[in-house]
Scaffold this active site. Structure first.
Site, PDB file in Angstrom:
ATOM      1  N   ASP A  13      10.378 -69.041  33.008  1.00 61.84           N
ATOM      2  CA  ASP A  13      10.883 -67.897  33.748  1.00 61.84           C
ATOM      3  C   ASP A  13       9.672 -67.109  34.261  1.00 61.84           C
ATOM      4  O   ASP A  13       8.537 -67.347  33.839  1.00 61.84           O
ATOM      5  CB  ASP A  13      11.745 -67.047  32.810  1.00 61.84           C
ATOM      6  CG  ASP A  13      12.153 -65.732  33.426  1.00 61.84           C
ATOM      7  OD1 ASP A  13      12.728 -65.757  34.521  1.00 61.84           O
ATOM      8  OD2 ASP A  13      11.873 -64.690  32.807  1.00 61.84           O
ATOM      9  N   ASP A  15       9.706 -63.125  35.679  1.00 60.36           N
ATOM     10  CA  ASP A  15       9.704 -61.711  35.303  1.00 60.36           C
ATOM     11  C   ASP A  15      10.002 -61.544  33.815  1.00 60.36           C
ATOM     12  O   ASP A  15      11.035 -62.001  33.325  1.00 60.36           O
ATOM     13  CB  ASP A  15      10.752 -60.935  36.103  1.00 60.36           C
ATOM     14  CG  ASP A  15      10.452 -60.929  37.591  1.00 60.36           C
ATOM     15  OD1 ASP A  15       9.279 -61.058  37.953  1.00 60.36           O
ATOM     16  OD2 ASP A  15      11.398 -60.793  38.387  1.00 60.36           O
ATOM     17  N   ASP A 176      12.401 -65.005  28.565  1.00 63.33           N
ATOM     18  CA  ASP A 176      12.411 -63.762  27.787  1.00 63.33           C
ATOM     19  C   ASP A 176      13.798 -63.141  27.673  1.00 63.33           C
ATOM     20  O   ASP A 176      13.952 -62.128  26.995  1.00 63.33           O
ATOM     21  CB  ASP A 176      11.477 -62.729  28.442  1.00 63.33           C
ATOM     22  CG  ASP A 176      12.072 -62.147  29.713  1.00 63.33           C
ATOM     23  OD1 ASP A 176      12.335 -60.931  29.753  1.00 63.33           O
ATOM     24  OD2 ASP A 176      12.289 -62.907  30.674  1.00 63.33           O
TER      25      ASP A 176
END
Length: 225
Positions: A13, A15, A176
């Site tokens: 991922d 961001d 995250d």
């Protein structure tokens, strides 16, 4: 960590995993809200809205600022304003998390293919990676506009598996947020959750990733490197 022994490629991922992008996103959202004569949201609030792509993030911002669900025309106009402002703030408002660049370089030297899978609108992805000096790390980049449905749907991860010619157990996905873990789980892909990201203000452990890590460089020993 027996379930990581067959890993032949990694997907990440963006961001909240590789990049602390909340300052730039919050700046663009607050400029948009100011244009609309609406109250600012602020970085702490905006950081809990990150992860589902720009349309959903803008909808959350408008719902907060208006005190109600936005109308389709309000959503459309606000998204257009956001895109203009974010083009000005994306690079200045984004920094790599500690140890990201060095860890990616180590993985590259090991000859491990790396992919990027993000819900961020595709036009913003390549310039951001270039400004951060990590564009060359990835042999495959999938932005939010490159698949019909975004994470938590597994479509983008299936695309990585197809492009790399891998079985699910051979790809490790690192993210995250619950969107990342849900997408990986739906694709049958081993996964790691980083605790330092955004995840809507929730602990990533609640999504039950295969492993949680507190620092990006912990990825290397987790892979036996």
């Amino acid at each position: 960590m027996a379930h990581f022994t067959d890993i032949r490629a990694l997907a990440f991922d963006l961001d909240g995993t590789l990049v602390d992008s909340a300052p730039g996103l919050a700046d663009a959202i607050d400029r948009t809200l100011a244009d609309l004569k609406l109250p600012a949201a602020g970085i702490e609030r905006v950081s809990t809205w990150i992860g589902n792509g720009a349309d959903v993030m803008m909808s959350r911002a408008l719902t907060y600022a208006l005190g109600r669900e936005p109308q389709p025309d309000e959503q459309r106009d606000a998204r257009a304003l956001f895109d203009r402002h974010y083009a000005d703030t994306v690079e200045a408002g984004s920094t790599l998390f500690p140890q990201v660049k060095a860890t990616l370089e180590t993985l590259q030297t090991k000859g491990i293919p790396l992919a990027l899978v993000t819900n961020k609108p595709t036009p913003f992805v390549a310039p951001l990676l270039a400004s951060l000096g990590i564009a060359d790390a990835f042999s495959l980049i999938i932005g939010g506009d490159d698949v019909i449905v975004k994470k938590p749907h597994p479509a983008a991860i299936f695309l990585v598996l197809g492009k790399f010619g891998l079985l699910p157990g051979q790809l490790l996905f690192v993210g995250d947020s619950r969107n990342d873990i849900l997408a990986a789980q739906a694709a049958g892909v081993p996964n790691i959750g980083m605790t330092f990201g955004y995840n809507y203000g929730e602990p990533i452990a609640t999504s039950q990733p295969d492993l949680t890590l507190n620092s990006f460089d912990e990825l290397l020993p987790a892979l036996g490197l």
